[in-house]
Scaffold this motif. Structure first.
Motif, PDB file in Angstrom:
ATOM      1  N   PRO A   1      13.218 -10.584  -6.793  1.00 28.63           N
ATOM      2  CA  PRO A   1      13.573 -11.971  -6.170  1.00 28.63           C
ATOM      3  C   PRO A   1      12.822 -12.918  -6.845  1.00 28.63           C
ATOM      4  N   GLY A   2      11.862 -12.759  -7.341  1.00 24.81           N
ATOM      5  CA  GLY A   2      11.192 -13.897  -7.908  1.00 24.81           C
ATOM      6  C   GLY A   2      11.529 -14.437  -9.346  1.00 24.81           C
ATOM      7  N   GLU A   3      12.204 -13.442  -9.790  1.00 22.26           N
ATOM      8  CA  GLU A   3      12.797 -13.527 -11.325  1.00 22.26           C
ATOM      9  C   GLU A   3      14.194 -13.666 -11.452  1.00 22.26           C
ATOM     10  N   CYS A   4      14.901 -13.810 -10.295  1.00 24.68           N
ATOM     11  CA  CYS A   4      16.510 -14.095 -10.198  1.00 24.68           C
ATOM     12  C   CYS A   4      16.931 -15.198 -11.172  1.00 24.68           C
ATOM     13  N   ARG A   5      17.940 -14.955 -11.620  1.00 19.12           N
ATOM     14  CA  ARG A   5      18.787 -16.206 -12.201  1.00 19.12           C
ATOM     15  C   ARG A   5      19.184 -17.106 -11.186  1.00 19.12           C
ATOM     16  N   ALA A   6      19.579 -18.294 -11.874  1.00 14.52           N
ATOM     17  CA  ALA A   6      20.066 -19.295 -10.826  1.00 14.52           C
ATOM     18  C   ALA A   6      21.575 -19.106 -10.411  1.00 14.52           C
ATOM     19  N   ASP A   7      22.241 -18.615 -11.190  1.00 13.75           N
ATOM     20  CA  ASP A   7      23.666 -18.421 -11.096  1.00 13.75           C
ATOM     21  C   ASP A   7      23.860 -17.545  -9.876  1.00 13.75           C
ATOM     22  N   PRO A   8      24.877 -17.779  -8.736  1.00 13.54           N
ATOM     23  CA  PRO A   8      24.983 -16.837  -7.814  1.00 13.54           C
ATOM     24  C   PRO A   8      26.100 -15.789  -8.413  1.00 13.54           C
ATOM     25  N   VAL A   9      25.912 -14.674  -7.661  1.00 18.57           N
ATOM     26  CA  VAL A   9      26.501 -13.536  -8.052  1.00 18.57           C
ATOM     27  C   VAL A   9      27.853 -13.110  -7.194  1.00 18.57           C
ATOM     28  N   ASP A  10      28.899 -12.304  -7.794  1.00 22.93           N
ATOM     29  CA  ASP A  10      29.863 -11.881  -6.950  1.00 22.93           C
ATOM     30  C   ASP A  10      29.446 -10.761  -5.972  1.00 22.93           C
ATOM     31  N   LEU A  11      28.510  -9.679  -6.341  1.00 20.54           N
ATOM     32  CA  LEU A  11      28.225  -8.885  -5.812  1.00 20.54           C
ATOM     33  C   LEU A  11      26.481  -8.642  -5.566  1.00 20.54           C
ATOM     34  N   LEU A  12      25.926  -8.446  -4.552  1.00 25.05           N
ATOM     35  CA  LEU A  12      24.406  -8.497  -4.430  1.00 25.05           C
ATOM     36  C   LEU A  12      24.427  -7.323  -3.814  1.00 25.05           C
ATOM     37  N   MET A  13      23.384  -6.566  -4.017  1.00 23.56           N
ATOM     38  CA  MET A  13      22.915  -5.389  -3.408  1.00 23.56           C
ATOM     39  C   MET A  13      21.437  -5.173  -3.517  1.00 23.56           C
ATOM     40  N   ALA A  14      20.892  -4.834  -2.200  1.00 21.95           N
ATOM     41  CA  ALA A  14      19.420  -4.757  -2.075  1.00 21.95           C
ATOM     42  C   ALA A  14      19.390  -3.894  -1.049  1.00 21.95           C
ATOM     43  N   ASN A  15      18.692  -2.569  -1.830  1.00 19.42           N
ATOM     44  CA  ASN A  15      18.105  -1.511  -1.041  1.00 19.42           C
ATOM     45  C   ASN A  15      16.629  -1.445  -0.812  1.00 19.42           C
TER      46      ASN A  15
ATOM     47  N   LYS B   1      27.746 -15.640  -4.360  1.00 19.13           N
ATOM     48  CA  LYS B   1      28.588 -16.795  -4.325  1.00 19.13           C
ATOM     49  C   LYS B   1      29.161 -16.754  -3.110  1.00 19.13           C
ATOM     50  N   ILE B   2      29.932 -17.914  -2.611  1.00 20.40           N
ATOM     51  CA  ILE B   2      30.794 -18.045  -1.244  1.00 20.40           C
ATOM     52  C   ILE B   2      31.942 -17.019  -1.538  1.00 20.40           C
ATOM     53  N   GLY B   3      32.077 -16.006  -0.611  1.00 22.01           N
ATOM     54  CA  GLY B   3      33.201 -15.065  -0.787  1.00 22.01           C
ATOM     55  C   GLY B   3      32.698 -13.744  -1.477  1.00 22.01           C
ATOM     56  N   GLY B   4      31.558 -14.016  -2.038  1.00 17.63           N
ATOM     57  CA  GLY B   4      30.830 -12.883  -2.671  1.00 17.63           C
ATOM     58  C   GLY B   4      30.510 -11.733  -1.733  1.00 17.63           C
ATOM     59  N   ASP B   5      30.334 -10.386  -1.885  1.00 15.03           N
ATOM     60  CA  ASP B   5      29.903  -9.102  -1.364  1.00 15.03           C
ATOM     61  C   ASP B   5      28.345  -9.066  -1.470  1.00 15.03           C
ATOM     62  N   ILE B   6      27.853  -8.816  -0.163  1.00 18.52           N
ATOM     63  CA  ILE B   6      26.256  -8.550  -0.093  1.00 18.52           C
ATOM     64  C   ILE B   6      26.195  -7.081   0.515  1.00 18.52           C
ATOM     65  N   VAL B   7      25.510  -6.141  -0.070  1.00 14.87           N
ATOM     66  CA  VAL B   7      25.363  -4.873   0.582  1.00 14.87           C
ATOM     67  C   VAL B   7      23.864  -4.721   0.722  1.00 14.87           C
ATOM     68  N   LEU B   8      23.166  -4.490   2.103  1.00 17.96           N
ATOM     69  CA  LEU B   8      22.133  -4.130   2.385  1.00 17.96           C
ATOM     70  C   LEU B   8      21.978  -3.044   2.859  1.00 17.96           C
ATOM     71  N   SER B   9      20.859  -2.357   2.277  1.00 16.91           N
ATOM     72  CA  SER B   9      20.490  -0.803   2.774  1.00 16.91           C
ATOM     73  C   SER B   9      19.016  -0.706   2.484  1.00 16.91           C
ATOM     74  N   GLY B  10      18.492   0.322   3.092  1.00 14.71           N
ATOM     75  CA  GLY B  10      17.356   0.723   3.251  1.00 14.71           C
ATOM     76  C   GLY B  10      16.842   0.495   4.569  1.00 14.71           C
ATOM     77  N   LEU B  11      17.540   0.308   5.548  1.00 15.54           N
ATOM     78  CA  LEU B  11      17.354  -0.116   7.099  1.00 15.54           C
ATOM     79  C   LEU B  11      17.611   1.071   7.897  1.00 15.54           C
ATOM     80  N   LEU B  12      17.029   1.248   9.219  1.00 11.59           N
ATOM     81  CA  LEU B  12      17.255   2.243  10.040  1.00 11.59           C
ATOM     82  C   LEU B  12      18.288   1.656  11.023  1.00 11.59           C
ATOM     83  N   GLN B  13      18.967   2.473  11.696  1.00  9.82           N
ATOM     84  CA  GLN B  13      20.199   2.027  12.661  1.00  9.82           C
ATOM     85  C   GLN B  13      19.568   0.969  13.643  1.00  9.82           C
ATOM     86  N   GLU B  14      18.633   1.358  14.176  1.00  9.39           N
ATOM     87  CA  GLU B  14      17.862   0.434  15.320  1.00  9.39           C
ATOM     88  C   GLU B  14      17.718  -1.107  14.679  1.00  9.39           C
ATOM     89  N   GLN B  15      17.419  -1.166  13.324  1.00  9.93           N
ATOM     90  CA  GLN B  15      16.945  -2.379  12.858  1.00  9.93           C
ATOM     91  C   GLN B  15      18.174  -3.147  12.243  1.00  9.93           C
TER      92      GLN B  15
END
Length: 85
Positions: free
Chosen positions: A6-20, A38-52
């Motif tokens: 996260p601290g090294e991310c480029r400034a340009d928004p992306v079409d697909l962001l994944m965070a595990n 990007k607005i309209g871009g996909d975001i995939v979040l994983s590494g979390l439990l159902q209750e979270q």
């Protein structure tokens, strides 16, 4: 495909962001992750439990539309789409 901390991310928004990573970092990094998608871009979040899932989704609030939540045992994956500010 770029893999960056996260601290090294480029400034340009992306079409697909994944965070595990765990739920707490997903919550804490929500503003940063949303700003990197990007607005309209996909975001995939994983590494979390159902209750979270609800807690993580509340951190992304009105800026992410939930497309799908997938459960696998105790684990969950959230697929969302970045909405406009």
């Amino acid at each position: 495909l770029n893999i960056e901390a996260p601290g090294e991310c480029r400034a340009d928004p992306v079409d697909l962001l994944m965070a595990n990573i765990l739920a707490l970092p997903l919550v804490e990094l929500a503003p940063t992750l949303l700003s990197l998608s990007k607005i309209g871009g996909d975001i995939v979040l994983s590494g979390l439990l159902q209750e979270q899932v609800d807690n993580v989704l509340s951190a992304y609030g009105r800026l992410m539309e939930v497309v799908e939540v997938t459960l696998d045992g105790d684990w969950a994956r959230v697929w969302g789409r970045r909405l406009s500010d």
